[in-house]
Scaffold this motif. Structure first.
Motif, mmCIF file in Angstrom:
data_model
loop_
_atom_site.group_PDB
_atom_site.id
_atom_site.type_symbol
_atom_site.label_atom_id
_atom_site.label_comp_id
_atom_site.label_asym_id
_atom_site.label_seq_id
_atom_site.Cartn_x
_atom_site.Cartn_y
_atom_site.Cartn_z
ATOM 1 N N GLN A 167 0.823 -1.215 0.000
ATOM 2 C CA GLN A 167 0.000 0.000 0.000
ATOM 3 C C GLN A 167 0.847 1.250 0.000
ATOM 4 N N GLY A 168 0.561 2.141 -0.950
ATOM 5 C CA GLY A 168 1.297 3.401 -1.034
ATOM 6 C C GLY A 168 2.345 3.400 -2.140
ATOM 7 N N LEU A 169 2.751 2.212 -2.600
ATOM 8 C CA LEU A 169 3.747 2.156 -3.684
ATOM 9 C C LEU A 169 3.086 2.331 -5.051
ATOM 10 N N GLY A 170 1.774 2.096 -5.128
ATOM 11 C CA GLY A 170 1.050 2.297 -6.387
ATOM 12 C C GLY A 170 1.316 1.206 -7.415
ATOM 13 N N TYR A 171 0.633 1.308 -8.543
ATOM 14 C CA TYR A 171 0.802 0.335 -9.634
ATOM 15 C C TYR A 171 0.725 -1.094 -9.094
ATOM 16 N N TYR A 172 -0.440 -1.442 -8.591
ATOM 17 C CA TYR A 172 -0.596 -2.688 -7.820
ATOM 18 C C TYR A 172 -0.431 -3.949 -8.642
ATOM 19 N N ALA A 173 -0.489 -3.805 -9.990
ATOM 20 C CA ALA A 173 -0.222 -4.984 -10.823
ATOM 21 C C ALA A 173 1.165 -5.528 -10.503
ATOM 22 N N ARG A 174 2.087 -4.617 -10.106
ATOM 23 C CA ARG A 174 3.439 -5.069 -9.771
ATOM 24 C C ARG A 174 3.408 -5.994 -8.560
ATOM 25 N N ALA A 175 2.572 -5.689 -7.574
ATOM 26 C CA ALA A 175 2.517 -6.516 -6.362
ATOM 27 C C ALA A 175 1.945 -7.894 -6.684
ATOM 28 N N ARG A 176 0.944 -7.920 -7.549
ATOM 29 C CA ARG A 176 0.364 -9.225 -7.911
ATOM 30 C C ARG A 176 1.381 -10.034 -8.709
ATOM 31 N N ASN A 177 2.084 -9.369 -9.617
ATOM 32 C CA ASN A 177 3.118 -10.076 -10.382
ATOM 33 C C ASN A 177 4.271 -10.515 -9.500
ATOM 34 N N LEU A 178 4.560 -9.727 -8.462
ATOM 35 C CA LEU A 178 5.626 -10.084 -7.520
ATOM 36 C C LEU A 178 5.319 -11.459 -6.921
ATOM 37 N N HIS A 179 4.070 -11.609 -6.513
ATOM 38 C CA HIS A 179 3.651 -12.870 -5.901
ATOM 39 C C HIS A 179 3.704 -14.010 -6.912
ATOM 40 N N ARG A 180 3.178 -13.740 -8.105
ATOM 41 C CA ARG A 180 3.184 -14.782 -9.150
ATOM 42 C C ARG A 180 4.608 -15.163 -9.523
ATOM 43 N N CYS A 181 5.476 -14.159 -9.582
ATOM 44 C CA CYS A 181 6.867 -14.423 -9.958
ATOM 45 C C CYS A 181 7.568 -15.251 -8.883
ATOM 46 N N ALA A 182 7.341 -14.903 -7.609
ATOM 47 C CA ALA A 182 7.977 -15.669 -6.517
ATOM 48 C C ALA A 182 7.563 -17.133 -6.615
ATOM 49 N N ARG A 183 6.278 -17.360 -6.884
ATOM 50 C CA ARG A 183 5.805 -18.747 -7.008
ATOM 51 C C ARG A 183 6.446 -19.435 -8.208
ATOM 52 N N ALA A 184 6.562 -18.698 -9.318
ATOM 53 C CA ALA A 184 7.152 -19.297 -10.517
ATOM 54 C C ALA A 184 8.614 -19.665 -10.277
ATOM 55 N N VAL A 185 9.342 -18.819 -9.536
ATOM 56 C CA VAL A 185 10.762 -19.125 -9.260
ATOM 57 C C VAL A 185 10.860 -20.396 -8.412
ATOM 58 N N VAL A 186 9.949 -20.534 -7.468
ATOM 59 C CA VAL A 186 9.966 -21.730 -6.613
ATOM 60 C C VAL A 186 9.555 -22.959 -7.433
ATOM 61 N N PHE A 240 16.758 -17.986 -8.651
ATOM 62 C CA PHE A 240 16.519 -17.185 -9.857
ATOM 63 C C PHE A 240 17.435 -17.652 -10.987
ATOM 64 N N PRO A 241 16.901 -17.776 -12.214
ATOM 65 C CA PRO A 241 17.783 -18.106 -13.345
ATOM 66 C C PRO A 241 18.675 -16.905 -13.668
ATOM 67 N N SER A 242 19.797 -17.157 -14.344
ATOM 68 C CA SER A 242 20.727 -16.057 -14.632
ATOM 69 C C SER A 242 20.610 -15.553 -16.073
#
Ligand code: SF4
Length: 384
Positions: A91-110, A117-119
């Motif tokens: 909250q407060g950082l804005g552009y909330y699609a980034r937060a949802r993608n953050l979560h999706r990305c963390a799951r994808a890395v796992v 993380f791949p290099s």
């Protein structure tokens, strides 16, 4: 570009990456996500900071980054978190699609990469929310790959260094190519960060401090006194204006009706005060009330809530009512709205409704009924 009768002046030197790296070794910024000199950066911290820094400044990101890594110290911990918790912390950082993608990305890395993380840029780009710039930045900073991470700061440095006069954004591919030509084989990660630091601290948008620049004698813009004119900007199109009406519905116990937005689209997954769709035409009061989340004696609150999104400006009128129905849906005590992941716009709506209700007694006045005439006088459309 200004020029003499014999054409633009050429700089004396060509840009030497070693000079920039030597400058970086003396003047590098201390940032919470940066590894100390000689230590390998943690790809999780590099990725997290790069996602947060998309559309947000370094000073604004600092406290968020610290909170995130304290709460979720590695990518596996973040993948196991709930989206609600992440949105709440975001909250407060804005552009909330980034937060949802953050979560999706963390799951994808796992799930895809066993938590590491791949290099390679191609594998990084295949992760949710990781575009070309972010993939190059992670590959360079976390894995020392010779990739050019070209953000706005770097575009500015390169446009000036080579005096690229073509306007943005058309000049972007050229600037990316020129930036790629500067990347050294050794210390590519430090070089990427050095370019960012040079753009942030020395080659600033206004009044670049060329006397402090390690590339001063190699810079075509400095040689011609045109640094501040570059990069050229094409005229910005005006953001269109949209209109909506928000519904501030309270129960006798003071609870406020909220709802969750759909997962996809603008402010996806966030909690909001219900509203009409946002459109190019102002809403008439009767028309807006027909779209209300519950039948009630709606009454317009004075004033307008204004908010700027990237692609449009929004004006929200707010109408209020009280209900005696227990009512289904997401109800929150007014004093506990902060516990929900409300976007900035909805915090504005809540503040507006609470202060307007307190000063004018509208929420309670509406309970005793406001005449259609008075509603019409202060309705969203009539006020404009
Ligand atoms: Fe920027 Fe000036 Fe350095 Fe050129 S000499 S890169 S304009 S700071």
């Amino acid at each position: 570009m200004s020029s003499t009768r014999s054409g633009p002046r050429l700089p004396h030197d060509i840009p030497d990456p070693a000079l920039l790296l030597a400058w970086y070794d003396r003047h590098r910024r201390e940032l919470p996500w940066r590894a100390p000199p000689g230590r390998r950066p943690d790809p999780y911290r590099v990725w997290l900071s790069e996602i947060m820094l998309q559309q947000t400044t370094v000073p604004a990101v600092g406290p968020y980054f610290e909170r995130f890594v304290q709460r979720w110290p590695d990518v596996a911990a973040l993948a196991a978190a709930s989206l609600d918790d992440i949105l709440q912390q975001w909250q407060g950082l804005g552009y909330y699609a980034r937060a949802r993608n953050l979560h999706r990305c963390a799951r994808a890395v796992v799930e895809r990469h066993g938590g590491a993380f791949p290099s390679a840029v191609a594998a990084l780009r295949a992760l949710p929310g990781v575009g070309g710039y972010t993939a190059a930045a992670i590959a360079a900073i976390a894995f020392d790959q010779p990739e050019a991470a070209v953000d706005g700061n770097v575009e500015r440095v390169v446009a000036r260094l080579y005096a690229v006069a073509a306007p943005m954004p058309a000049a972007k591919p050229r600037l990316r190519m020129l930036a790629a030509g500067l990347v050294p084989e050794q210390r590519a990660g430090d070089f990427a960060q050095a370019m960012m630091d040079l753009g942030a601290a020395v080659c600033t948008p206004r009044r670049p401090r060329c006397v402090l620049c390690p590339w001063r004698t190699a810079c075509a813009a400095a040689a011609n006194g045109i640094a501040e004119d570059l990069p050229m900007r094409a005229a910005k199109p005006q953001r269109p204006l949209r209109y909506g009406v928000a519904f501030w519905l309270t129960r006798a116990d003071g609870a406020v009706l909220l709802r969750r937005r759909p997962e996809t689209g603008l402010l996806g997954g966030m909690v909001e005060v219900p509203s009409t769709p946002w459109r190019a035409e102002p809403w008439a009061f009767a028309e807006a009330v027909a779209a209300a989340p519950a039948p009630a004696r709606w009454s317009p609150l004075p004033g307008i809530v204004r908010h700027g999104f990237t692609h449009f400006q929004l004006e929200l009128a707010v109408v209020a009512a009280q209900t005696t129905e227990a009512g289904e849906g997401l109800w929150s005590a007014a004093g506990e709205l902060g516990r929900h992941a409300l976007p900035t716009l909805m915090k504005k709506v809540a503040r507006h409704a609470l202060s307007a209700s307190a000063t004018a007694g509208h929420a309670t006045a509406s309970n005793s009924g406001s005449s259609p005439a008075s509603a019409s006088r202060t309705g969203a459309k009539e006020r404009r």
